[in-house]
Design an enzyme around this catalytic site. Structure first.
Site, PDB file in Angstrom:
ATOM      1  N   LYS A  18       0.742  -1.292   0.012  1.00 57.18           N
ATOM      2  CA  LYS A  18      -0.022  -0.051  -0.126  1.00 57.18           C
ATOM      3  C   LYS A  18       0.817   1.108   0.012  1.00 57.18           C
ATOM      4  O   LYS A  18       2.045   1.249   0.675  1.00 57.18           O
ATOM      5  CB  LYS A  18      -0.857  -0.023   1.374  1.00 57.18           C
ATOM      6  CG  LYS A  18      -1.746  -0.987   1.350  1.00 57.18           C
ATOM      7  CD  LYS A  18      -2.977  -0.834   0.214  1.00 57.18           C
ATOM      8  CE  LYS A  18      -4.011  -1.897   0.282  1.00 57.18           C
ATOM      9  NZ  LYS A  18      -5.036  -1.812  -0.785  1.00 57.18           N
TER      10      LYS A  18
ATOM     11  N   LYS B  48      -6.539   6.229 -13.443  1.00 58.48           N
ATOM     12  CA  LYS B  48      -6.828   5.422 -12.549  1.00 58.48           C
ATOM     13  C   LYS B  48      -7.418   5.755 -11.307  1.00 58.48           C
ATOM     14  O   LYS B  48      -7.951   5.044 -10.633  1.00 58.48           O
ATOM     15  CB  LYS B  48      -5.344   4.596 -12.209  1.00 58.48           C
ATOM     16  CG  LYS B  48      -5.320   3.277 -11.136  1.00 58.48           C
ATOM     17  CD  LYS B  48      -6.253   2.280 -11.593  1.00 58.48           C
ATOM     18  CE  LYS B  48      -6.513   1.229 -10.410  1.00 58.48           C
ATOM     19  NZ  LYS B  48      -5.222   0.757  -9.960  1.00 58.48           N
TER      20      LYS B  48
END
Length: 331
Positions: free
Chosen positions: A74, A180
């Site tokens: 992440k 995105k």
């Protein structure tokens, strides 16, 4: 080839399993139950790309130098992961698969002897239990070369990755990151409500909130001089039109995105983190829009409210009702 994947979650796990299936020698880093599960029973890939049980070498940190590496943690964990594994990454092509903005550039700044390639995963992968990754919606991985990355290294990396992942090359990687980011807007509301992406899109009030956050993001991108790259049926012209449309008409965009996801419930990566009791990367998703707005002297109140609500769920472990969400987000 010796391939290392730093962070064997949903995207990293899928990458590792596919590389293993292609015959590469794969090492992964993981933590906790995921590390234990991979060591004990392997890494099981299921879903849209078929079934495969991979047996990668699994450790908490890299223990040898690979020939190609992927960073798939992440966004909020990237700096620590790079520092922990830096000794084995010098001179090794590093593919940074990350949501948000600027992750590849930051990795290149931190590891100046490492050629970095930016990557965006446009498929949906779920990591709902240790050792098991499910591809809910197939899609491509887009690669972009940074100015600091030698062209020959980039070409070789594209060739290697393309042999086991559906790969595309983009010359407009910043624009691709913003597109995105638009797609990733579907993540916040599931994390806040506990509903799937499809359920949040189907709910009229939540769909209005999602549409408002998208329109706000497009306007901030425009103010930042961004040209959206064409991805997943979204392009610069379409998104520019969406920003100008009345909100009721603009809701056709999330409806279209929901339809393309199919019927298999998609929890979104942010809700997956919530369910695992982990901090989310919301500050690098909707929060990236808030930061970009501030950089050009603007505000992004809808995205800021969604960031605050996700952090509220992180703190309280209590999901909100759609009505509570509607009341908390500016109209």
């Amino acid at each position: 080839m010796r391939i290392a994947v730093i962070g064997a979650g949903a995207i990293g796990g899928a990458t590792a399993a596919l590389a293993d299936r292609a015959g590469h020698s794969v090492a992964v880093t993981a933590r906790g139950a995921q590390l234990d599960a991979i060591r004990t029973a392997g890494l099981q890939l299921t879903g849209a790309w078929g079934d495969h049980l991979a047996r990668p070498r699994a450790t908490a940190a890299l223990e040898e130098k690979p020939e190609l590496a992927f960073l798939s943690v992440k966004a909020q964990d990237a700096t620590a992961a790079l520092a922990e594994n830096a000794a084995f990454l010098a001179g090794v092509p590093l593919v940074v698969v990350q949501n948000g903005l600027g992750g590849a550039e930051e990795a290149s700044r931190l590891l100046q002897d490492t050629p970095v390639i930016g990557a965006l995963a446009l498929y949906a992968a779920s990591f709902l239990e240790p050792g098991r990754i499910t591809i809910t919606t197939g899609g491509a991985t887009y690669l972009g070369r940074l100015d600091s990355t030698p062209p020959d290294v980039f070409t070789d990396t594209v060739r290697t990755v393309g042999a086991f992942l559906d790969t595309r090359v983009t010359e407009n990687f910043t624009g691709a990151q913003w597109t995105k980011l638009m797609v990733n807007h579907v993540n916040a509301l599931p994390a806040i409500t506990g509903l799937s992406v499809q359920e949040t899109i189907a709910h009229p009030g939540l769909r209005r909130v999602l549409t408002a956050s998208m329109q706000e993001t497009i306007r901030i991108a425009r103010a930042s001089g961004v040209r959206f790259e064409s991805l997943l049926g979204l392009d610069d012209r379409l998104l520019g039109a969406v920003a100008r449309l009345p909100r009721g008409v603009a809701q056709l965009l999330p409806r279209l995105m929901g339809k393309r996801m199919g019927a298999v419930p998609n929890p979104g990566s942010t809700l997956q983190s919530i369910r695992r009791g982990q901090l989310t990367e919301i500050d690098h998703l909707n929060g990236a829009v808030v930061a970009a707005a501030a950089a050009v002297g603007r505000e992004a109140p809808v995205n800021a409210a969604l960031v605050d609500l996700v952090h509220r769920v992180e703190r309280t472990s209590t999901f909100l009702t759609p009505a509570e969400v509607e009341a908390a987000v500016p109209r």
